[in-house]
Write a protein that holds these residues in place. Structure first.
Motif, PDB file in Angstrom:
ATOM      1  N   GLU A  82      -0.467  -9.439 -20.787  1.00 35.67           N
ATOM      2  CA  GLU A  82      -1.100  -8.620 -19.754  1.00 35.67           C
ATOM      3  C   GLU A  82      -1.409  -9.445 -18.507  1.00 35.67           C
ATOM      4  N   LEU A  83      -1.740 -10.699 -18.710  1.00 34.51           N
ATOM      5  CA  LEU A  83      -1.973 -11.585 -17.573  1.00 34.51           C
ATOM      6  C   LEU A  83      -0.675 -11.759 -16.785  1.00 34.51           C
ATOM      7  N   THR A  84       0.410 -11.888 -17.524  1.00 28.64           N
ATOM      8  CA  THR A  84       1.721 -12.024 -16.892  1.00 28.64           C
ATOM      9  C   THR A  84       2.073 -10.767 -16.107  1.00 28.64           C
ATOM     10  N   SER A  85       1.869  -9.616 -16.707  1.00 27.58           N
ATOM     11  CA  SER A  85       2.272  -8.398 -15.997  1.00 27.58           C
ATOM     12  C   SER A  85       1.319  -8.117 -14.840  1.00 27.58           C
ATOM     13  N   LEU A  86       0.080  -8.567 -14.972  1.00 28.38           N
ATOM     14  CA  LEU A  86      -0.860  -8.445 -13.855  1.00 28.38           C
ATOM     15  C   LEU A  86      -0.312  -9.180 -12.621  1.00 28.38           C
ATOM     16  N   MET A  87       0.332 -10.296 -12.862  1.00 26.43           N
ATOM     17  CA  MET A  87       0.857 -11.083 -11.741  1.00 26.43           C
ATOM     18  C   MET A  87       2.284 -10.698 -11.389  1.00 26.43           C
ATOM     19  N   GLY A  88       2.781  -9.617 -11.982  1.00 21.81           N
ATOM     20  CA  GLY A  88       4.088  -9.105 -11.573  1.00 21.81           C
ATOM     21  C   GLY A  88       5.177  -9.205 -12.620  1.00 21.81           C
ATOM     22  N   GLY A  89       4.881  -9.796 -13.755  1.00 18.07           N
ATOM     23  CA  GLY A  89       5.882  -9.871 -14.821  1.00 18.07           C
ATOM     24  C   GLY A  89       6.948 -10.902 -14.536  1.00 18.07           C
ATOM     25  N   GLU A  90       8.039 -10.436 -13.973  1.00 13.80           N
ATOM     26  CA  GLU A  90       9.161 -11.318 -13.704  1.00 13.80           C
ATOM     27  C   GLU A  90       8.986 -12.083 -12.403  1.00 13.80           C
ATOM     28  N   ALA A 259      -7.222 -14.669  -5.984  1.00 11.92           N
ATOM     29  CA  ALA A 259      -6.137 -14.119  -5.174  1.00 11.92           C
ATOM     30  C   ALA A 259      -4.859 -13.989  -5.996  1.00 11.92           C
ATOM     31  N   ALA A 260      -4.524 -15.030  -6.702  1.00 14.28           N
ATOM     32  CA  ALA A 260      -3.284 -15.016  -7.488  1.00 14.28           C
ATOM     33  C   ALA A 260      -3.298 -13.890  -8.508  1.00 14.28           C
ATOM     34  N   LEU A 261      -4.471 -13.615  -9.048  1.00 14.71           N
ATOM     35  CA  LEU A 261      -4.553 -12.614 -10.103  1.00 14.71           C
ATOM     36  C   LEU A 261      -4.706 -11.191  -9.585  1.00 14.71           C
ATOM     37  N   SER A 262      -5.141 -11.024  -8.343  1.00 13.40           N
ATOM     38  CA  SER A 262      -5.385  -9.661  -7.874  1.00 13.40           C
ATOM     39  C   SER A 262      -4.349  -9.103  -6.918  1.00 13.40           C
ATOM     40  N   ILE A 263      -3.710  -9.978  -6.146  1.00 15.73           N
ATOM     41  CA  ILE A 263      -2.871  -9.489  -5.051  1.00 15.73           C
ATOM     42  C   ILE A 263      -1.797  -8.507  -5.501  1.00 15.73           C
ATOM     43  N   ARG A 264      -1.116  -8.848  -6.545  1.00 13.40           N
ATOM     44  CA  ARG A 264      -0.042  -7.990  -7.008  1.00 13.40           C
ATOM     45  C   ARG A 264      -0.571  -6.602  -7.421  1.00 13.40           C
ATOM     46  N   ALA A 265      -1.656  -6.624  -8.186  1.00 16.17           N
ATOM     47  CA  ALA A 265      -2.192  -5.358  -8.685  1.00 16.17           C
ATOM     48  C   ALA A 265      -2.704  -4.486  -7.538  1.00 16.17           C
ATOM     49  N   VAL A 266      -3.300  -5.088  -6.523  1.00 20.11           N
ATOM     50  CA  VAL A 266      -3.869  -4.317  -5.420  1.00 20.11           C
ATOM     51  C   VAL A 266      -2.792  -3.835  -4.448  1.00 20.11           C
ATOM     52  N   THR A 267      -1.852  -4.693  -4.107  1.00 20.44           N
ATOM     53  CA  THR A 267      -0.862  -4.328  -3.083  1.00 20.44           C
ATOM     54  C   THR A 267       0.456  -3.828  -3.676  1.00 20.44           C
ATOM     55  N   GLU A 268       0.673  -4.108  -4.931  1.00 21.17           N
ATOM     56  CA  GLU A 268       1.949  -3.825  -5.589  1.00 21.17           C
ATOM     57  C   GLU A 268       3.100  -4.613  -4.968  1.00 21.17           C
ATOM     58  N   LYS A 269       2.760  -5.678  -4.274  1.00 18.08           N
ATOM     59  CA  LYS A 269       3.795  -6.544  -3.717  1.00 18.08           C
ATOM     60  C   LYS A 269       3.750  -7.887  -4.453  1.00 18.08           C
ATOM     61  N   PRO A 270       4.913  -8.420  -4.780  1.00 22.99           N
ATOM     62  CA  PRO A 270       4.939  -9.646  -5.599  1.00 22.99           C
ATOM     63  C   PRO A 270       4.580 -10.911  -4.821  1.00 22.99           C
ATOM     64  N   ILE A 271       3.988 -11.853  -5.523  1.00 22.83           N
ATOM     65  CA  ILE A 271       3.848 -13.200  -4.977  1.00 22.83           C
ATOM     66  C   ILE A 271       5.204 -13.858  -5.210  1.00 22.83           C
ATOM     67  N   LYS A 272       5.843 -14.262  -4.131  1.00 26.28           N
ATOM     68  CA  LYS A 272       7.185 -14.819  -4.314  1.00 26.28           C
ATOM     69  C   LYS A 272       7.181 -16.341  -4.397  1.00 26.28           C
ATOM     70  N   PHE A 273       6.297 -16.955  -3.596  1.00 24.26           N
ATOM     71  CA  PHE A 273       6.237 -18.415  -3.622  1.00 24.26           C
ATOM     72  C   PHE A 273       4.787 -18.879  -3.603  1.00 24.26           C
ATOM     73  N   VAL A 274       4.583 -20.094  -4.051  1.00 29.70           N
ATOM     74  CA  VAL A 274       3.262 -20.705  -3.900  1.00 29.70           C
ATOM     75  C   VAL A 274       3.402 -22.062  -3.213  1.00 29.70           C
ATOM     76  N   GLY A 275       2.455 -22.322  -2.324  1.00 32.69           N
ATOM     77  CA  GLY A 275       2.416 -23.611  -1.634  1.00 32.69           C
ATOM     78  C   GLY A 275       1.574 -24.570  -2.442  1.00 32.69           C
ATOM     79  N   MET A 276       2.141 -25.734  -2.738  1.00 33.97           N
ATOM     80  CA  MET A 276       1.448 -26.691  -3.592  1.00 33.97           C
ATOM     81  C   MET A 276       1.129 -27.995  -2.866  1.00 33.97           C
ATOM     82  N   GLY A 277       1.084 -27.940  -1.531  1.00 36.13           N
ATOM     83  CA  GLY A 277       0.782 -29.158  -0.790  1.00 36.13           C
ATOM     84  C   GLY A 277       1.268 -29.039   0.632  1.00 36.13           C
ATOM     85  N   GLU A 278       1.006 -30.070   1.419  1.00 34.76           N
ATOM     86  CA  GLU A 278       1.365 -30.003   2.834  1.00 34.76           C
ATOM     87  C   GLU A 278       2.796 -30.450   3.109  1.00 34.76           C
ATOM     88  N   LYS A 279       3.385 -31.175   2.171  1.00 38.52           N
ATOM     89  CA  LYS A 279       4.719 -31.713   2.400  1.00 38.52           C
ATOM     90  C   LYS A 279       5.789 -30.623   2.362  1.00 38.52           C
TER      91      LYS A 279
END
Ligand code: GTP
Ligand code: MG
Length: 452
Positions: A82-90, A259-279
């Protein structure tokens, strides 16, 4: 590390239910109370928390758990699912236009990371997708913005299209699209201006750029550190201009995870990428299932268990355990076990799925020596049945024959025999402990946790 608090709390909660052979409705209720609190504390949207708790609770008292042989594990699997599908599944890939250029528009509030992400994304597109991107400097309000993008472009050797600050962003975008066609760029990434707050002027400008040629992707860049605000921003942007996906930046910081856990459920738009630093190489595709297992601190142990269950014959495993106990374990059994392990896939991939693996530095450099495993097998195959069951008959000429037959050396044969002896000695100690005192039945480490 991001998600630390949430991860700690959830892991503590699931730990309690993990080994249970019977899960009652009461257990589920108690667990879900803690899960709810953990999510709220992580700044997850309240509505999202409610839905999540409801879904998991329903499934956790259902037949899939009751009928399961491992109800505790089953409940954890439901939480993870359910945590996975909350964040968009695939994982959601970039949508490319079949007729280039693909147009990607970057939008978002001030300081969210649009310009940085524009550079990172271009880098990914070139490296992983073999594309020829063009960056467009459409932020004319902050003079340094153009320069910032040009600097990134230079650093990456990726061209930047800019017309200064006197031409309107819409006109810049229009000319950039023409330029891209002439120069055969197959992707155009438009870096737009940010504002402190969402205002009509900005939205109109973005709409006008969007109207030039419908972009294939409109990426909203949001700062993960802003939690609930990020979710609200995403909702407004989606409603007013329409977005196709989200890039969550600064996930390398100690964000609580809301944010990571709610955005998908609220907007129905997927998180496509994550920024993990400034480089420029710190942009990663977002994998909901990996994120879920990371939060639950299980590495990818569930797929590991699934793999084990699919590949290991339970009867065989019991038989082996029996042999261990009665010390009738032979070199034949040893080979069989090696093969069972090999069937599960590359060992280094399995290692990475272990819980806590994300905390081990340098795991990427680990190489399990499968060649070595092959040599061990070859040695054992070169033995006669008598040698395999009674290795004590081994003498110099037998060892020499085996080494020749297996293409190895007498030293290697010796080493294997020594390892096998050590293993038997260890088994003897273990069974001595269990049989002698007769109190607690000792199980094999490892095997035990896999099949619980
Ligand atoms: N730690 C970390 N810092 C980031 C990340 N992404 C962006 N930043 C930093 O955030 C700051 C703002 O990034 P920009 O790319 O300039 O943000 P922007 O959205 O273009 O900002 P405006 O153009 O002013 O609206 C910079 O210092 C970046 O280095 C990230 O994933 N991790
Ligand atoms: Mg910028």
């Amino acid at each position: 590390m991001a998600f630390e608090g949430l991860a700690e709390r959830l892991q503590g909660t699931i730990q309690k239910i993990k080994g249970k052979g019977l899960v009652t409705e009461q257990d589920v209720k108690a667990m879900m109370r803690e899960v709810r609190l953990a999510l709220i504390e992580a700044d997850v949207n309240l509505k999202v928390v409610k839905e999540f708790v409801k879904k998991v609770s329903e499934r956790a008292v259902g037949t899939e758990v009751m009928k399961s042989l491992t109800p505790g594990q089953q409940v954890i699997k439901i939480v993870q699912d359910e945590l996975t599908s909350l964040m968009g599944g695939e994982q959601s890939p970039i949508k490319f236009n079949t007729k280039p250029p693909t147009v990607i528009m970057m939008v978002g509030l001030q300081g969210a990371g649009k310009t940085t992400t524009t550079g990172k994304l271009a880098n990914v597109l070139r490296k992983k997708y073999n594309r020829k991107p063009l960056l467009v400097a459409a932020d004319i309000y902050r003079p340094a913005a153009i320069q910032q993008l040009e600097t990134l472009g230079k650093q990456l050797s990726i061209p930047v299209f800019a017309l200064g600050t006197d031409v309107s962003p819409v006109e810049i975008a229009r000319q950039a699209l023409e330029h891209a066609k002439e120069e055969h760029h197959d992707v155009v990434i438009i870096d737009t201006a940010g504002r402190l707050h969402i205002d009509e002027e900005l939205m109109d400008e973005l709409k006008n750029i969007k109207a030039l040629k419908e972009p294939d992707e409109v990426f909203l860049v949001v700062d993960a550190m802003t939690g609930q605000d990020a979710v609200n921003v995403a909702q407004s942007f989606n409603e007013t201009i329409g977005i196709t996906g989200v890039v969550l930046t600064k996930l390398d910081g100690d964000t609580r995870g809301g944010a990571a856990l709610s955005i998908r459920a609220v907007t129905e738009k997927p998180i496509k990428f994550v920024g993990m630093g400034e480089k420029m190489d710190a942009l990663e595709p977002f994998h909901p299932e990996r994120m879920a297992s990371r939060i639950l601190g299980m590495g990818d142990v569930l797929s590991l268990i699934e793999k084990a269950q699919a590949n290991v014959d339970m009867e065989k495993a019991k038989e082996l355990e029996q042999k261990f106990m009665s010390q009738s374990f032979t070199l034949d059994d040893f080979v069989e076990q090696l093969q069972a392990v090999k069937k599960m896939g590359p060992l280094e991939d399995m290692l990475k799925m272990l819980p806590g693996a994300n905390k081990i530095k340098g795991l990427d450099n680990v190489k399990v020596d499968e060649k070595q495993m092959g040599r061990v097998e070859a040695i054992i195959y070169s033995m006669t049945p008598a040698e395999k069951t009674h290795p004590e008959i081994m003498n110099a000429s037998r060892k020499k024959r085996i080494a020749q037959g297996s293409g190895t050396s007498v030293q290697e044969v010796n080493r294997l025999l020594k390892q096998f002896e050590d293993m038997k000695k260890m088994m003897k100690q273990m069974t001595g402990m269990t049989q002698g005192k007769g109190k607690k039945k000792m199980k094999l480490p490892g095997l035990d946790s896999l099949f619980k």
